[in-house]
Scaffold this active site. Sequence first.
Site, PDB file in Angstrom:
ATOM      1  N   ASP A 186       1.468 -10.258   3.965  1.00 24.10           N
ATOM      2  CA  ASP A 186       0.594  -9.813   4.531  1.00 24.10           C
ATOM      3  C   ASP A 186      -0.963 -10.167   4.547  1.00 24.10           C
ATOM      4  OD1 ASP A 186       2.574  -8.929   6.710  1.00 24.10           O
ATOM      5  OD2 ASP A 186       1.900  -7.051   7.278  1.00 24.10           O
ATOM      6  N   GLU A 204       0.592  -1.255  -0.135  1.00 20.75           N
ATOM      7  CA  GLU A 204       0.178  -0.230   0.084  1.00 20.75           C
ATOM      8  C   GLU A 204       0.566   1.415  -0.063  1.00 20.75           C
ATOM      9  OE1 GLU A 204      -1.153   0.892   3.675  1.00 20.75           O
ATOM     10  OE2 GLU A 204      -1.597   2.928   2.762  1.00 20.75           O
TER      11      GLU A 204
HETATM   12  O1  F6P Z   1       4.492  -5.551   5.414  1.00 19.49           O
HETATM   13  C1  F6P Z   1       5.085  -7.008   5.665  1.00 19.49           C
HETATM   14  C2  F6P Z   1       5.759  -7.083   7.361  1.00 19.49           C
HETATM   15  O2  F6P Z   1       6.391  -8.532   7.098  1.00 19.49           O
HETATM   16  C3  F6P Z   1       4.648  -7.290   8.426  1.00 19.49           C
HETATM   17  O3  F6P Z   1       4.261  -7.908   8.928  1.00 19.49           O
HETATM   18  C4  F6P Z   1       5.500  -6.560   9.254  1.00 19.49           C
HETATM   19  O4  F6P Z   1       5.275  -5.842  10.070  1.00 19.49           O
HETATM   20  C5  F6P Z   1       6.963  -5.826   8.406  1.00 19.49           C
HETATM   21  O5  F6P Z   1       6.532  -6.198   6.714  1.00 19.49           O
HETATM   22  C6  F6P Z   1       8.092  -5.646   8.973  1.00 19.49           C
HETATM   23  O6  F6P Z   1       8.771  -5.096   8.682  1.00 19.49           O
HETATM   24  P1  F6P Z   1      10.868  -4.657   8.531  1.00 19.49           P
HETATM   25  O7  F6P Z   1      11.418  -5.970   8.046  1.00 19.49           O
HETATM   26  O8  F6P Z   1      11.077  -3.694   8.395  1.00 19.49           O
HETATM   27  O9  F6P Z   1      10.513  -5.548  10.333  1.00 19.49           O
END
Ligand code: F6P
Length: 368
Positions: A138, A114
């Site tokens: 997600d 998004e």
């Molecule tokens: O949006 C995808 C996602 O995997 C989420 O489920 C999670 O909260 C986030 O990315 C984690 O992101 P990062 O790699 O910044 O920890």
Amino acid sequence: MYGTIGILTGGGDAPGLNAVIRAVVKTATCEHGMRVIGVEDGFEGLLGATKTRLLSPSEVRGLLPRGGTILGTRNRGFFVERAKENRSVETAYDEAIANMRVLGIDALVVLGGEGTLTIANEFDKRGIRVCGVPKTIDNDLACTELTFGFVTALDIATEALDRLHTTAESHDRVMILEVMGRHAGWIALHSGIAGGADVILIPEIPFSLQTVADKIRARDLAGSNFSIIVVAEGAIEIGHELVYQDKGDELHSPRLGGIGNHLQRDLEEATGRETRCVVLGHLQRGGRPNAFDRMLATNFGSCAVRALANGEHGVMVALQAGDVVTVPITEAVKNIKSVPPNGQLVRTARDTGISFGAPDEANYHKPL
Ligand code: F6P
């Protein structure tokens, strides 16, 4: 028809990114005679000296099973560098567009969720033709039944639940698996059903610790000496706040995580049952995409190029009723796609004995 199109990957990585890149390069070069320029590190690669490279079919050979993204990605937003320099957002768009004109990029294929697609749409409004490809483990993007990466993440979470089952049963323990899912509980819901969880906790259905403890006691009384709980990182206990690892600031996105460990402590106290928590984390995002995601990613990538070649723009490819169609990006990013709390799958889960920890959960379950 475009002479050159750009491609970039934004946001958190997801299994299947490289398969989309491969399909875009093959379709654009072999079928439409276009050149493809890969932009590195998301939109950041379009700023300053730019980080790009020409992608030929030989460069994308062998990419189908490869995890991550050969182009690199950023999930701290396009504007972070600007914010540090106190420069306006508009200058970032101007700079990126001027750089694309120099590179000869007339249109962009943008792989993202998004946040990334919202930025992509701003480029479309400013004259760079854009087609988005829906990516996130997600599965919370609207207008598409599936995003690529989700089904692979689901396989990984389900395998983790299978493995937790045998150790939970051997030790008479309650095992909690914390999975990703900031705003939507799709991974927890699907893996919980596929992996035979006893309790599924998701952001869309706030839970009561008491109800979860009652479910574990009921299982004890029924002779089940262990229980399996799957909790999405964005699940909320009634009367409590979301649990963050890091609340973030203007330069860094907030990081959820830790609800599983909270639950472990509180449940052990409430039930007296030995309870352990496993946080699955980025294992859900890394590594090779499964067969379905390779196929979906390839279809999305190829259809994205066809959409641009047909003159469509400001659109995202989307899976609807088994076919890939295009939808306006504005529609896809308007609201996230969350789990309907009274939907069919939640009902099926409840009908097969799974609790969502809701205070009125008993109303949904017939006495054993
Ligand atoms: O949006 C995808 C996602 O995997 C989420 O489920 C999670 O909260 C986030 O990315 C984690 O992101 P990062 O790699 O910044 O920890």
